[in-house]
Design an enzyme around this catalytic site. Structure first.
Site, PDB file in Angstrom:
ATOM      1  N   GLY A 168       0.857  -1.228   0.011  1.00  0.00           N
ATOM      2  CA  GLY A 168      -0.038   0.047   0.024  1.00  0.00           C
ATOM      3  C   GLY A 168       0.970   1.391  -0.025  1.00  0.00           C
TER       4      GLY A 168
ATOM      5  CG  HIS B 161       7.515   2.418  -3.688  1.00  0.00           C
ATOM      6  ND1 HIS B 161       6.741   3.512  -3.362  1.00  0.00           N
ATOM      7  CD2 HIS B 161       7.009   1.967  -4.575  1.00  0.00           C
ATOM      8  CE1 HIS B 161       5.828   3.617  -4.347  1.00  0.00           C
ATOM      9  NE2 HIS B 161       5.396   2.638  -4.857  1.00  0.00           N
TER      10      HIS B 161
ATOM     11  CD  GLU C 177       5.511   9.153 -11.427  1.00  0.00           C
ATOM     12  OE1 GLU C 177       4.835   8.125 -11.206  1.00  0.00           O
ATOM     13  OE2 GLU C 177       6.289   9.615 -10.609  1.00  0.00           O
TER      14      GLU C 177
ATOM     15  CG  HIS D 189       1.001   7.099 -13.726  1.00  0.00           C
ATOM     16  ND1 HIS D 189       1.219   5.719 -13.260  1.00  0.00           N
ATOM     17  CD2 HIS D 189       1.767   8.160 -13.120  1.00  0.00           C
ATOM     18  CE1 HIS D 189       2.335   6.141 -12.463  1.00  0.00           C
ATOM     19  NE2 HIS D 189       2.464   7.416 -12.428  1.00  0.00           N
TER      20      HIS D 189
ATOM     21  CB  CYS E 207       0.617  -0.818 -15.275  1.00  0.00           C
ATOM     22  SG  CYS E 207      -0.326   0.631 -14.732  1.00  0.00           S
TER      23      CYS E 207
END
Length: 457
Positions: A26, A143, A180, A259, A378
């Site tokens: 999460g 992360h 991104e 995104h 993705c």
């Protein structure tokens, strides 16, 4: 750059292999699926096999399919840089006790979503006739910020021929240049071999534009900046007539559209998008029409048909839109689309029955990925390559039956079928992961791309 179409240019979808530490931590603020599933028990083996099954199905359907390796996880070097010392076992134990969220971050398998890995400009669009790649800095979350260095090495190992491939450094890892990758970039053209127009979608402006502040989301952060998109376009040598910069609708970001590829997808001349995708919908479409050599085919899904909530919950727009030899297109959607009545009805009545090239919808189960907030789109980085460029790829990364079978056997040997967040401190998991990745780098023939392979070199 040539004005001529290049029929030998085809799109290769490079999917990321799911890593051995796939877990539900999460970690991603603004990613509703990731946040809502945090703490659940994951199945890394099932996740990797689901990804491989999707790759194989698309390969068998005639699409070119590539493979990118996962990152080294857990990233013990990152923990040591943050002050954790001692043996690997000691570092893991201290992190678990003192900063469990940091441990979760350095074990993230988020590199599986290679749509975030980089931004790519094919050679048919670049002024120097080379394919250009820029790894995303992913600075908006810790992360993912850990990924760019290894991503850059992997891309350089595969796209090795400097006469054909140009590599650029990731942008400065500051909020002003938050990048991104291809998750906020779409290339539109009549076909893959025609010079294209690049649509860069951003969520915010770091320095302001035209002296006025643009609307901003109120609930979740906007990850991509206009300044980052502009910098990548400059790195790749793109001219003004080749680019369109459009702001993502802040209400969509607040609904969980972290995104642009969660709210729109483009392929060839088709732009499939939700009514709430862009702050200035009309201006975005007009700019694309002005720049494209072939007519734009917009496929608009109104909010009355699919709400923002349903778009985010089903990941309808995080689907793969693929070109077929006959000019038609196939839309590869996650199973969640079939489970949502309004979304499935829209697919049948609005998309398949509409005046557009989308002639087929294929459903794929990628539930392990979906629970962490990533759908079919993705999982792949789209790279348009000419025949000679495909032949120049280094390593063994284009999927065929033999590679698929070897990768499947590799997953079966090395992956766990159960992983809870509290198990991330297990030193055996770290050893298992390094053993698996060392074997994988040899299997893919990409050399020493991981930090543990390069220490003392």
């Amino acid at each position: 750059m040539s004005d001529e179409r290049r029929p030998d240019y085809r799109e290769v979808n490079f999917d990321g292999l799911v890593g051995p530490t796939h877990n539900y931590a999460g970690l991603a603020l603004g990613n509703v699926a990731s946040m809502s599933h945090g703490g659940l028990v994951a199945n890394p083996k099932e996740a990797a096999l689901q990804g491989l099954a999707k790759m194989k199905a698309l390969m068998e359907a005639g699409y070119l399919q590539g493979v990118l390796p996962p990152q080294q996880r857990p990233d013990l070097g990152a923990l040591r840089a943050l002050g954790f010392t001692g043996s690997d076992e000691r570092v893991l134990a201290r992190a678990a006790g003192e900063a469990p969220q940091l441990l979760r971050a350095v074990c993230s398998a988020s590199s599986m979503w290679t749509a975030n890995a980089a931004t790519v400009t094919p050679s048919v669009d670049a002024p120097d006739g080379r394919l250009h790649l820029t790894p995303a800095n992913l600075q908006s979350s810790f992360h993912r910020f850990l990924e760019p260095a290894t991503t850059g090495r992997v891309l350089q190992a595969i796209f090795r021929d400097e006469s054909r491939f140009a590599h650029h450094p990731a942008l400065p890892a500051t909020p002003a240049f938050s990048d991104e990758g291809a998750a906020n970039h779409t290339r539109l053209a009549g076909d893959h071999g025609e010079p294209g127009v690049h649509l860069y979608v951003y969520g915010r402006e770091a320095f302001g534009w035209g002296g006025e502040s643009s609307p901003a989301p109120k609930r979740f952060p906007a990850r991509q900046t206009r300044e980052a998109s502009q910098a990548v376009a400059r790195q790749h040598g793109l001219a003004d007539h080749q680019v369109v910069f459009a702001q993502q609708h802040p209400e969509a970001i607040d609904a969980g559209v972290f995104h642009n590829d969660v709210i729109s997808v483009g392929n060839g001349p088709v732009l499939l998008y939700h009514e709430m995708a862009f702050l200035d919908e009309a201006g975005t479409l007009e700019a694309l029409r002005e720049r494209m050599r072939s007519p734009l085919i917009p496929v608009r899904v109104p909010v009355e048909a699919v709400s923002l909530e349903d778009a985010v919950g089903s990941y309808l727009f995080n689907s793969q839109l693929l070109s077929n030899p006959d000019g038609s297109m196939t839309l590869v959607v996650p199973g969640e689309c079939q489970e949502n009545e309004s979304v499935w009805r829209t697919l049948q009545d609005h998309l398949l029955a509409g005046a557009n090239p989308i002639g087929e919808v294929v459903v794929k189960d990628v539930k392990q990925s979906m629970r962490n907030g990533g759908g079919p789109a993705c999982l792949r980085l789209r790279v348009v390559l000419g025949a000679e460029e495909r032949a120049a790829l280094a390593g063994r990364v284009l999927l065929d039956d033999a590679l698929h079978d070897e990768l499947t056997a590799w997953v079966e040997r090395h992956y766990r079928d159960r992983l809870a967040p509290e198990e991330l401190a297990d030193p055996a998991l770290a050893r298992e992961s390094l053993t698996a990745l060392d074997e994988l780098s040899r299997l893919l023939e990409i050399g020493s791309v991981y930090p543990f392979q390069r220490e003392g070199a």
